[in-house]
Design an enzyme around this catalytic site. Sequence first.
Site, PDB file in Angstrom:
ATOM      1  N   CYS A 137       0.811  -1.217   0.000  1.00  0.00           N
ATOM      2  CA  CYS A 137       0.000   0.000   0.000  1.00  0.00           C
ATOM      3  C   CYS A 137       0.846   1.269   0.000  1.00  0.00           C
ATOM      4  CB  CYS A 137      -0.953  -0.004   1.191  1.00  0.00           C
ATOM      5  SG  CYS A 137      -0.200  -0.536   2.736  1.00  0.00           S
TER       6      CYS A 137
ATOM      7  N   HIS B 141      -2.712   6.170   4.854  1.00  0.00           N
ATOM      8  CA  HIS B 141      -1.270   6.215   5.079  1.00  0.00           C
ATOM      9  C   HIS B 141      -0.667   7.534   4.601  1.00  0.00           C
ATOM     10  CE1 HIS B 141      -1.448   2.135   6.187  1.00  0.00           C
ATOM     11  NE2 HIS B 141      -0.792   1.554   5.206  1.00  0.00           N
TER      12      HIS B 141
END
Length: 332
Positions: free
Chosen positions: A128, A235
Site C-alpha cells: 500500500c 497512510h
Amino acid sequence: MREIATCIVGATGLVGQTMLRVLEEYGFPVGKLKLLASKRSVGSRCVFNKKEYVVEELTETSFTGYDLALFSVGADISRKFAPIARNKGLLVIDNSAAWREDPAVPLIVPEVNLKDHQLNSLIANPNCSTIQSVLPLKALQDTFGLMRVNYSTYQAVSGSGQKGIRELKDTINGQDAMLYPHDIHQTVIPEIDVALENGYTKEEQKMINETRKILHQPELPVSATCVRVPVENGHGVSVAVQLKKPFSLKEIRSCFSQFPGVVVVDDLKEHIYPTSTLANGTDQVYVGRIRHDLSLENGLLFYTVADNIRKGAAANAVQIALALVQPGEDGG
C-alpha cells in the site's frame, strides 16, 4: 463491454469487502460473481449490486468457468491457489506479498507500468505505501530522473486489516495491546512486519524492492523507515528524493498535477496539505509540502497521503482489472 465472470478470494476481509464496493462504484462489468473465503466464513452473506451472495469455501475447483480472480488473502493461500486460477485461464490479481518480488510476475500500479501485464496473467498488487509513493515518483522519473529515494511512512492501523482497527479502538477503551508490541493509541510504533538481519523490517524492505521493480530502476538507491501511527485509515509517506536535473518548485507542482491519479494539495500558509481525512474514501494520491531539500543538490521533499485500503489495495486491483478488460486495451 462483455461481462466478466468474477471471483473474489477473501471476500469477507476488509480489502475483499472494499473490492466489492469499488467494483460496484466503478460499474465494473461483473457477470456471474463468486465470493470465496476460508471454512470459517462459509455461509456468510454479502450484497453486491443489491443482490445477496453466499460465501463459499475456496477449493481447487472454485475457478472453473470464471474470467477474473481478485485475491485478498494471506501469502500462503495465494501461493497455493493463484497459480491454480491462472492455469484455468483466469486473469489473477493478487493483493498479498506472495508474488511481488517474483521476476516473472508483474507488479503493477496502472498509472505507472500497466504494460508490464504482458509478462504474465498473474499480477501482483504492490504494498500500500509503495503504491501511493510511486505515482509521484514516476512523474519525477519521467521529467527529471531519479538518483535516490528515502521514505518515512506514517501507516494507519487499517493496514493490519480489521484486527488493526479493532486494536486501536480496544486500546482507546483501556484494553491491553494484543496485536501490536505497544499500545498503539498512546504512541507511534517504528516497527511494521518482522525484523530482518540487516536491521530493516520486512515492510521497509518491501518498499525498497518494490519501488525498484515498478520503476524499472533495479539499482536505484532506496531506503525506508516504516512507522505505524494511531490513525484508523489513510497512510502518509514523507519522501526525500535526489533528482538528476535542476528544477523549480513550479515545475515540480506542474509535473505532479499533470500525472494521472495525483492531486496537488500544497499551501502551507493556509494549512492546506494532504491528510488522512482528505484521502479517506477516495482513490487519488494527494501530494503536498513540496519544497527544496536544503541539504542536497537537486534534492526535493514532499508528503503524500492515500486511502491505503482503496488505492493502496482494493481500488488499485480493480483499476488494473478494468484497464485490462477494456475493448481494444493494449496495455499501454
